[in-house]
Design an enzyme around this catalytic site. Structure first.
Site, PDB file in Angstrom:
ATOM      1  N   GLY A  51      15.916 -19.837  17.156  1.00  0.00           N
ATOM      2  CA  GLY A  51      14.577 -20.411  17.212  1.00  0.00           C
ATOM      3  C   GLY A  51      14.628 -21.874  17.626  1.00  0.00           C
ATOM      4  CG  ASP A  52      16.126 -24.942  15.033  1.00  0.00           C
ATOM      5  OD1 ASP A  52      15.010 -25.469  14.942  1.00  0.00           O
ATOM      6  OD2 ASP A  52      16.797 -24.611  14.046  1.00  0.00           O
TER       7      ASP A  52
END
Length: 392
Positions: free
Chosen positions: A172-173
């Protein structure tokens, strides 16, 4: 922004108001591409990852911080104060890009939102990395785990009979960081300056690609199957004599090659395994034949055999083995960074340009290492001295 260097972003200055992973990953890529990154950190504390161990040797630099902040210049500023905000405005006057990943609205609360700073630099590219675009989730705390859970990616990760799993990489990051770089470089190409809002959640949903397409067509959730592919066989990992080996048979031709490599003409002649659809339909029987075969050789033996026969497959390497990989070392992407006697061969941006080069790895900065020289470029000496006095 005319450049005399072979680095693609030489001459571009980026004000980096980010911490943790998504924002620093984006600005690390920009640094690798040649941009000058001025990292703004909280006085006396800095980026949160400065305190997330382990440390590199006996230095004050942590492995986490070093992995995402190489070659940046560190400036200590409290952006919530009037003099800190004023100092940032002065820095923005000579900047091309500002990147931040605070909770939505935080920078605007400090008088440092896009509408505030574009009055300072009209053509500023202002990039915010957040958890979500505008909608019901906009103000939820943006953590990688939350984005993975909501996006569907966690539901399709893990063994078929096990619980949903978080991938080993914080996708996600990293997804948001990569989209941020795409947005920033696109806006720089446009040249007019604009605001960019980059989300983790919607970014991860866009990565579902074929998984989403299958769901639309079948109206069924994409299955969680570990390393097994739902529509190809054999396409999975097999345990070998000394580890695990990934096999990726995507056509009937490579299946025939695998049978030749295994010296199993009986498998190639078996009606149950003649086509991919048949192999998928008889997956359990096929697996029963292949499991004992792969256990008889080592990973290296299988890798040599697969390359001899042109079959897609490779040993599953751990994060220590991969940095000893002969191809990775030959590719030229690894830096020669060393801190306190510890080698840190982080890859630089792994894009090969025909007319440009990416930057080599540099040391990550000590907290506030560049506060005075950077601020002195834009502020009077007495103002810099006052900021340093209040910081202490």
């Amino acid at each position: 922004m005319t450049s005399t260097s072979t680095a693609p972003l030489d001459g571009v200055r980026v004000i980096d108001c980010t911490q943790m992973l998504s924002g620093p990953f984006a600005t690390q890529l920009l640094a690798d591409l040649g941009a000058d990154i001025v990292k703004i950190e909280r006085p006396n504390r800095g980026d949160i990852t400065r305190s997330v161990g382990p440390n590199v040797g006996d230095s004050e630099i942590t492995a986490y911080f070093a992995s995402l902040n190489r070659g940046k210049r560190s400036v200590e500023l409290d952006l919530s104060t009037a003099d800190g905000a004023a100092a940032l405005e002065a820095l923005v006057e000579t900047a091309d890009v500002l990147v931040e990943n605070y909770r939505p609205g935080t920078m605007a609360k400090w008088g440092l939102g896009y509408d505030d700073l574009r009055t300072v630099r009209e053509d500023l590219v202002y990039c915010s990395i957040s958890g979500f675009l505008e909608g019901p989730y906009r103000d939820l705390p943006a953590f990688d785990m939350v984005a993975q859970a909501l996006s569907g990616s966690m539901s399709i990760t893990g063994e078929a009979d096990g619980s949903p799993a978080r991938p080993g990489i914080p996708i996600g990051d990293i997804c948001a960081g990569m989209y941020a770089v795409i947005g920033i470089t696109t806006a720089l190409y446009d040249g007019a300056g604009q605001y960019i809002d980059v989300p983790m959640f919607e970014g991860l949903v866009s990565w579902l690609t074929e998984r989403a397409g299958r769901t639309f067509v079948t109206d069924e959730p994409y299955p969680r199957q570990g390393t097994v592919h739902p529509t190809l066989a054999p396409y999975r990992t097999f345990e070998t004599a000394d580890g695990w080996f990934a096999v990726a048979i995507g056509s009937d031709g490579t299946w025939q090659s695998l049978c030749d490599a295994l010296e199993r003409p009986d498998l190639a002649a078996d009606d149950r395994f003649e086509t991919n659809n048949e192999r998928v339909a008889h997956r359990e029987a096929l697996t029963a034949e292949l499991v004992p075969a792969f256990e008889r050789r080592t990973n290296d033996e299988w890798f040599d055999l697969f390359r001899d026969y042109g079959i897609p497959g490779a040993p599953v390497k751990d994060t220590r083995e991969v940095f000893e990989d002969e191809h990775l070392r030959a590719s030229g992407v690894l830096s020669d960074l060393e801190i306190d006697g510890v080698e840190l061969p982080f890859p630089v941006c792994p894009i090969a340009f025909s007319g440009s080069t990416t930057q080599s790895g540099h040391e990550p900065p000590r907290l506030g290492e560049h506060t005075v020289p950077v601020l002195s470029e834009s502020l009077p000496d007495e103002t810099v001295a006052a900021i340093l006095e209040r910081r202490e």
